[in-house]
Motif scaffolding. Sequence first.
Motif, PDB file in Angstrom:
ATOM      1  N   ASP A  48      -0.319   0.933   1.254  1.00  0.00           N
ATOM      2  CA  ASP A  48       0.502  -0.038   1.982  1.00  0.00           C
ATOM      3  C   ASP A  48       0.821   0.468   3.389  1.00  0.00           C
ATOM      4  O   ASP A  48       0.786  -0.301   4.367  1.00  0.00           O
ATOM      5  CB  ASP A  48       1.806  -0.309   1.218  1.00  0.00           C
ATOM      6  N   VAL A  49       1.156   1.739   3.495  1.00  0.00           N
ATOM      7  CA  VAL A  49       1.449   2.318   4.815  1.00  0.00           C
ATOM      8  C   VAL A  49       0.211   2.263   5.710  1.00  0.00           C
ATOM      9  O   VAL A  49       0.295   1.899   6.901  1.00  0.00           O
ATOM     10  CB  VAL A  49       1.953   3.780   4.660  1.00  0.00           C
TER      11      VAL A  49
ATOM     12  N   ALA B  60      -0.402  -1.301   6.713  1.00  0.00           N
ATOM     13  CA  ALA B  60       0.526  -1.728   7.767  1.00  0.00           C
ATOM     14  C   ALA B  60       0.069  -1.212   9.119  1.00  0.00           C
ATOM     15  O   ALA B  60       0.100  -1.945  10.131  1.00  0.00           O
ATOM     16  CB  ALA B  60       1.934  -1.221   7.444  1.00  0.00           C
TER      17      ALA B  60
ATOM     18  N   GLN C  47       1.045  -7.026   8.484  1.00  0.00           N
ATOM     19  CA  GLN C  47       1.678  -5.723   8.696  1.00  0.00           C
ATOM     20  C   GLN C  47       3.080  -5.717   8.098  1.00  0.00           C
ATOM     21  O   GLN C  47       3.482  -4.763   7.419  1.00  0.00           O
ATOM     22  CB  GLN C  47       1.742  -5.403  10.185  1.00  0.00           C
TER      23      GLN C  47
ATOM     24  N   SER D 291       2.974  -5.556   4.283  1.00  0.00           N
ATOM     25  CA  SER D 291       2.625  -4.206   3.812  1.00  0.00           C
ATOM     26  C   SER D 291       3.803  -3.248   3.964  1.00  0.00           C
ATOM     27  O   SER D 291       4.064  -2.405   3.084  1.00  0.00           O
ATOM     28  CB  SER D 291       1.412  -3.674   4.590  1.00  0.00           C
ATOM     29  N   GLU D 292       4.522  -3.372   5.075  1.00  0.00           N
ATOM     30  CA  GLU D 292       5.690  -2.513   5.285  1.00  0.00           C
ATOM     31  C   GLU D 292       6.770  -2.796   4.244  1.00  0.00           C
ATOM     32  O   GLU D 292       7.414  -1.857   3.733  1.00  0.00           O
ATOM     33  CB  GLU D 292       6.242  -2.738   6.693  1.00  0.00           C
ATOM     34  N   LYS D 293       6.967  -4.087   3.907  1.00  0.00           N
ATOM     35  CA  LYS D 293       7.959  -4.435   2.886  1.00  0.00           C
ATOM     36  C   LYS D 293       7.575  -3.847   1.523  1.00  0.00           C
ATOM     37  O   LYS D 293       8.423  -3.311   0.800  1.00  0.00           O
ATOM     38  CB  LYS D 293       8.092  -5.945   2.782  1.00  0.00           C
TER      39      LYS D 293
ATOM     40  N   ALA E 253       5.750  -1.259   0.975  1.00  0.00           N
ATOM     41  CA  ALA E 253       5.911   0.196   1.038  1.00  0.00           C
ATOM     42  C   ALA E 253       7.380   0.574   0.887  1.00  0.00           C
ATOM     43  O   ALA E 253       7.725   1.503   0.132  1.00  0.00           O
ATOM     44  CB  ALA E 253       5.355   0.731   2.360  1.00  0.00           C
ATOM     45  N   ARG E 254       8.268  -0.149   1.578  1.00  0.00           N
ATOM     46  CA  ARG E 254       9.706   0.154   1.477  1.00  0.00           C
ATOM     47  C   ARG E 254      10.243  -0.131   0.068  1.00  0.00           C
ATOM     48  O   ARG E 254      11.085   0.604  -0.443  1.00  0.00           O
ATOM     49  CB  ARG E 254      10.478  -0.671   2.517  1.00  0.00           C
TER      50      ARG E 254
END
Length: 236
Positions: free
Chosen positions: A67-68, A71, A111, A114-116, A118-119
Motif C-alpha cells: 500500500d505504501v 501510494a 494514492q 492506498s494511504e488510507k 496503509a494507515r
Amino acid sequence: MSKQTVLGRVTQLAKANINALLDQAEDPQKMLDQLIRDYSGNIAEAEEAVAATIGNLRLMEQDHAEDVAAAAEWGGKALAASRKADELRAGGRAEEADRFDNLARVALGRQLQSEKEARTAEPTIAAQTEVVRKLTTGLDQMKAKLGELRAKRDELVARARSARAQNTMMDAVKNIDVLDPTSELSRFEEKVRREEARALGKQELAASSLDAQFEQLDALGDEAEIAARLAALKAA
C-alpha cells in the motif's frame, strides 16, 4: 485455539511456581512427570500458534508495504500527469491538458486510497507485533520452565534413590549392631561367660574336695600316733 487463549495459557504456565506445586503434591515425582508432559504439549501448541501469528503479521506487513509503495507510485503518476497537463496548457492545448489533469486526479484518488489502507493496517500491525512479542517471550519462559521442571525431577529422583540407599544401609547396620543386647553376638557372648563361670565352679569344687582328702589323711596319721604312744605306755 485463539491467540488470546494461547497467550493466556503461556503466561499462566510461564509464571507457575514449581516449588509451591511440589509442596502441595502427594507424589512430587508423578506430578513433575505430568507437568513435563503438559508443558511439552503446550509448548508444541504454542509454537504452532506463534508461527501462525508471525505468518499473519508478515502478510499484513507485506500488504502494508505494498500500500505504501502503491501510494508512492500513484503520487508519482499524479505528478507526471499534472506536469504534462501544465506543459500542454502552456502550449495552448487546453483540451488535452484537461485530460491529463483528470488523470492526475484519478492518480491522486488512488494514492489517497492506498494511504488510507496503509494507515488503517498500522494499528493492527502494531497490536499483532505486540502479541507476537508476548507469545515469543512467554514461549521462551515456558521452555526455561520446562528445563527447570526436568532439573527438579532429576534432582528429586536422585534424592529419592539416595534416601533409599541410606535407609537400606541403616537397616543393615541396625541388624548387625554389636551393641544391641538382643543381638545374636551378645547372646553368644553371654553363653560363653556362663560356660567360663561353670568351669571356675568346677575348679573350686575340685580344689575343695582335695583339701578334704588331705585333712582326712592328716586325721588318720594322728590316730596312729596316739595308738602307738598308748601301746608304749602299757608296755612300760
